[in-house]
Motif scaffolding. Structure first.
Motif, mmCIF file in Angstrom:
data_model
loop_
_atom_site.group_PDB
_atom_site.id
_atom_site.type_symbol
_atom_site.label_atom_id
_atom_site.label_comp_id
_atom_site.label_asym_id
_atom_site.label_seq_id
_atom_site.Cartn_x
_atom_site.Cartn_y
_atom_site.Cartn_z
ATOM 1 N N ASN A 1 35.089 136.375 98.614
ATOM 2 C CA ASN A 1 35.528 136.301 99.995
ATOM 3 C C ASN A 1 35.182 137.563 100.805
ATOM 4 O OD1 ASN A 1 37.148 133.890 99.483
ATOM 5 N ND2 ASN A 1 38.955 134.659 99.264
ATOM 6 N N VAL A 2 35.217 138.687 99.955
ATOM 7 C CA VAL A 2 34.715 139.924 100.545
ATOM 8 C C VAL A 2 33.278 139.883 100.705
ATOM 9 C CG1 VAL A 2 34.314 142.504 100.254
ATOM 10 C CG2 VAL A 2 36.558 141.174 99.642
ATOM 11 N N ALA A 3 32.452 139.507 99.880
ATOM 12 C CA ALA A 3 30.870 139.204 99.816
ATOM 13 C C ALA A 3 30.519 138.529 100.923
ATOM 14 C CB ALA A 3 30.430 139.019 98.531
ATOM 15 N N LEU A 4 31.212 137.459 101.234
ATOM 16 C CA LEU A 4 30.665 136.560 102.279
ATOM 17 C C LEU A 4 31.746 136.341 103.228
ATOM 18 C CD1 LEU A 4 29.279 133.713 99.856
ATOM 19 C CD2 LEU A 4 28.110 135.042 101.527
ATOM 20 N N PRO A 5 31.557 137.407 104.039
ATOM 21 C CA PRO A 5 32.779 137.826 105.207
ATOM 22 C C PRO A 5 32.966 136.405 106.065
ATOM 23 C CG PRO A 5 30.969 139.121 105.711
ATOM 24 C CD PRO A 5 30.954 138.391 104.319
ATOM 25 N N GLY B 1 25.176 129.579 107.684
ATOM 26 C CA GLY B 1 26.605 129.354 107.781
ATOM 27 C C GLY B 1 27.314 129.830 106.501
ATOM 28 N N LEU B 2 26.583 130.626 106.057
ATOM 29 C CA LEU B 2 27.427 131.223 104.494
ATOM 30 C C LEU B 2 28.192 132.822 104.900
ATOM 31 C CD1 LEU B 2 24.683 130.151 102.065
ATOM 32 C CD2 LEU B 2 26.754 129.000 102.940
ATOM 33 N N GLY B 3 28.305 133.090 106.223
ATOM 34 C CA GLY B 3 28.910 133.956 106.436
ATOM 35 C C GLY B 3 28.727 134.483 107.949
ATOM 36 N N CYS B 4 29.581 135.306 108.538
ATOM 37 C CA CYS B 4 29.570 135.488 109.870
ATOM 38 C C CYS B 4 28.696 136.463 110.344
ATOM 39 C CB CYS B 4 30.965 135.690 110.505
ATOM 40 S SG CYS B 4 31.639 137.357 109.890
ATOM 41 N N LYS B 5 28.640 137.055 111.603
ATOM 42 C CA LYS B 5 27.720 138.076 111.958
ATOM 43 C C LYS B 5 27.938 139.330 111.455
ATOM 44 C CE LYS B 5 25.672 136.631 116.592
ATOM 45 N NZ LYS B 5 25.622 137.091 118.013
ATOM 46 N N LYS B 6 29.144 139.385 110.787
ATOM 47 C CA LYS B 6 29.398 140.941 109.903
ATOM 48 C C LYS B 6 28.385 141.090 109.078
ATOM 49 C CE LYS B 6 34.306 140.436 110.608
ATOM 50 N NZ LYS B 6 35.855 140.500 109.680
#
Length: 568
Positions: free
Chosen positions: A558-562, A352-357
């Motif tokens: 924020n960019v590295a973990l979209p 849960g540390l980022g989305c499917k991106k």
């Protein structure tokens, strides 16, 4: 019913161990797994170990009961060793492998080019190290079997994967019959002949070359150094190319190109092998030298990749995702980079540390890397084995001129595999100072190692999460920066702070390096205090600043973990 061989593979130098198959009748019913990996080759095992390093359990399925036959991949690059260090097997490879950094190209008995790979005191590992793939697989396997998060299942062959709503149903055959395993994610690491890729009807893009090469591993005592040896247009094999590499335990790899039209069956006849290997030995001054064959095979050069490595809940990696020519040691080395990238991207998404991106980024980055390699390897392949009359005329002109003209000799350079730089990654910061640096690793580049002591290097201390290299002489991390770091950690993101430039431990830093000799500043292009680098979990740079403040760090994270925390 799948019946893998139970006889140890033959070898004159490697003792193959046959493992017991994992049988469904011996084990209780299986609940849904988080990740199932099909294929316990180098890429599959590194992916498993990388997932485990991030706390994600997996099931590792291998159709056979022993490691692969033959030396296969034998040359491993510095970046591969840095990745293997992260998963705990680099020391064993260093202890048993043969390091090297020079390559020699010969034409008409004359050395016409000598390649020298860069090597500095800040590098823990040599540019290349030679060791047979069986040993690398053995070391990786030991690490997998010692890891409680990895369930290794021998003799389990994946026959089909059915995409369900939000998970995959994996059909597996064993020596006692089939069973089904459900998994949130399935990883296809089942090699160049990937049954999963074929069953899913996925097509690769690129080109295949008509030239075929024999690989022969022979045991022979030759008084030659551990260097790459290439021979172009020799008298005994006119118009073609021969490569030689020293391997551990008195083994030499001889690769030689076949004339057009010769079949694999003809090429692998004992009398054909003997005639050609004897001719090569005579050409290099060792006529009549006795030798013993261990393993031989035939391969062709292919430059192919899937256009996307993520298909629903199935992810592709290694040779299942792409097929690359071995010229320039690209096969397994590229697979290690794939597996490391897949491991952290998938683990962070699962946690849960980022989305499917994130998963889309894994595919975009690694497909980009494959295509870069295809472009470079294509140039090498066309020089090694010209596919048309025009390319052959050009190659032959270079060969002829190289005897007397220095300026053409660099065309022999084999464009050695190097780590891909994710210059255009969606994870790179858009508001940092990357463009203002005049040196140091740029956006998407891997880190540069720094020697800290007799047996101590920067990369020994990195790995497992995001790393902030912060250059300061302050006694404490500024409060605003500390607050961003603390808030990031509260969300579950592993983020460590390594301070460079302070002579005493710094409050708020996980580690402090004094940098009294200025090695860090030189390697990272830093002139003043307050500069910083942000490294991703695979150690590649995603942001760097001449002066860092809290808002810029938060923006980069924020960019590295979209879309961290977005509903999946």
């Amino acid at each position: 019913m799948h019946q893998p061989t139970t006889e140890p593979r033959p070898s004159i130098y490697y003792d193959y161990k046959v493992y017991q198959p994992w049988l469904p009748s011996v084990h209780p019913l299986q609940g849904r797994k988080t990740v199932v990996i099909a294929g316990a080759g180098p890429a599959g095992m590194v992916a498993a170990l990388e997932l485990a390093r991030h706390g994600v359990a997996c099931v590792l399925l291998e159709a056979e009961l022993q490691v692969s036959q033959g030396s296969r991949a034998i040359v491993f690059t510095r970046r591969s060793m840095e990745i293997l260090q992260q998963v705990g097997v680099a020391d064993r490879i260093t202890q048993n492998g043969l390091p090297w950094r020079f390559g020699n190209s010969h034409y008409r008995s004359q050395q016409v080019f000598r390649m020298e790979a860069p090597h500095s005191p800040d590098d823990r590992f040599y540019p290349m190290i030679n060791i047979q793939q069986q040993f690398v697989e053995e070391y990786l396997l030991d690490a997998c079997m010692d890891n409680p998060l990895i369930d290794v299942r021998w003799g389990n062959r994946v026959t089909a994967i059915e995409q369900m709503q939000g998970y995959a149903r994996v059909e597996i055959d064993t020596p006692e019959g089939p069973y089904t395993l459900e998994a949130d994610w399935a990883v296809a690491a089942d090699g160049a002949r990937s049954g999963i890729r074929s069953a899913m009807g996925l097509k690769m893009e690129g080109a295949s070359y008509e030239a075929f090469f024999v690989i022969a591993d022979i045991r022979i005592d030759l008084p030659l150094p551990t260097e790459r040896l290439a021979y172009f247009d020799p008298d005994w094999n006119p118009g073609n190319t021969i490569l030689m590499h020293r391997e551990p335990l008195g083994i030499w790899r001889v690769d030689y190109q076949l004339p057009p039209g010769e079949t694999s069956e003809e090429a692998l006849k004992p009398e054909s092998l003997k005639k050609r290997i004897d001719a090569q030995l005579a050409m290099i001054g060792h006529e009549g030298k006795s030798w013993e064959m261990d393993w031989c095979s035939v391969y062709s050069a292919r430059n192919l990749t899937l256009p996307d490595y993520v298909h629903g809940n199935v992810l592709f990696t290694g040779d299942a995702a792409h097929m690359l020519p071995i010229f320039g040691v690209r096969g397994a080395n590229t697979g290690f980079q794939d597996a490391q990238s897949l491991g952290w991207h998938l683990a962070f998404f699962i946690k849960g540390l980022g989305c499917k991106k994130l998963l889309g980024n894994y595919s975009a980055e690694r497909v980009g890397a494959a295509r870069e390699i295809i472009d470079e390897a294509g140039k090498s392949t066309r020089f090694m084995a010209p596919p048309t009359k025009g390319f052959r005329q050009l190659r032959d002109a270079v060969l002829s001129l190289s005897l007397t003209e220095e300026f053409v000799r660099p065309l022999y350079h084999w464009r050695t595999s190097r780590p891909h730089e994710y210059t255009n990654s969606m994870l790179n910061s858009v508001g940092d100072d990357d463009a203002l640096f005049t040196s140091g690793p740029a956006h998407g580049a891997p880190p540069r190692n720094v020697r800290l002591g007799a047996d101590d290097y920067l990369l020994d201390h990195l790995g497992g999460g995001f790393e902030l290299l912060y250059f300061t002489a302050l006694t404490a991390i500024p409060e605003a920066l500390h607050n961003v770091i603390a808030a990031t950690r509260v969300k579950g993101v592993p983020l460590r702070v390594i301070v460079v430039g302070a002579t005493q431990p710094v409050t708020g830093a996980d580690k402090t390096f004094a940098d009294t000799e200025g090695r860090f500043r030189e390697q990272y292009g830093v002139q003043a205090h307050g500069a910083a680098y942000l490294l991703r979990p695979d150690q590649h740079v995603c942001a760097r600043w001449l002066t860092l403040d809290a808002s810029r760090l938060q923006a980069a994270l924020n960019v590295a973990l979209p879309n961290q925390g977005e509903v999946k």
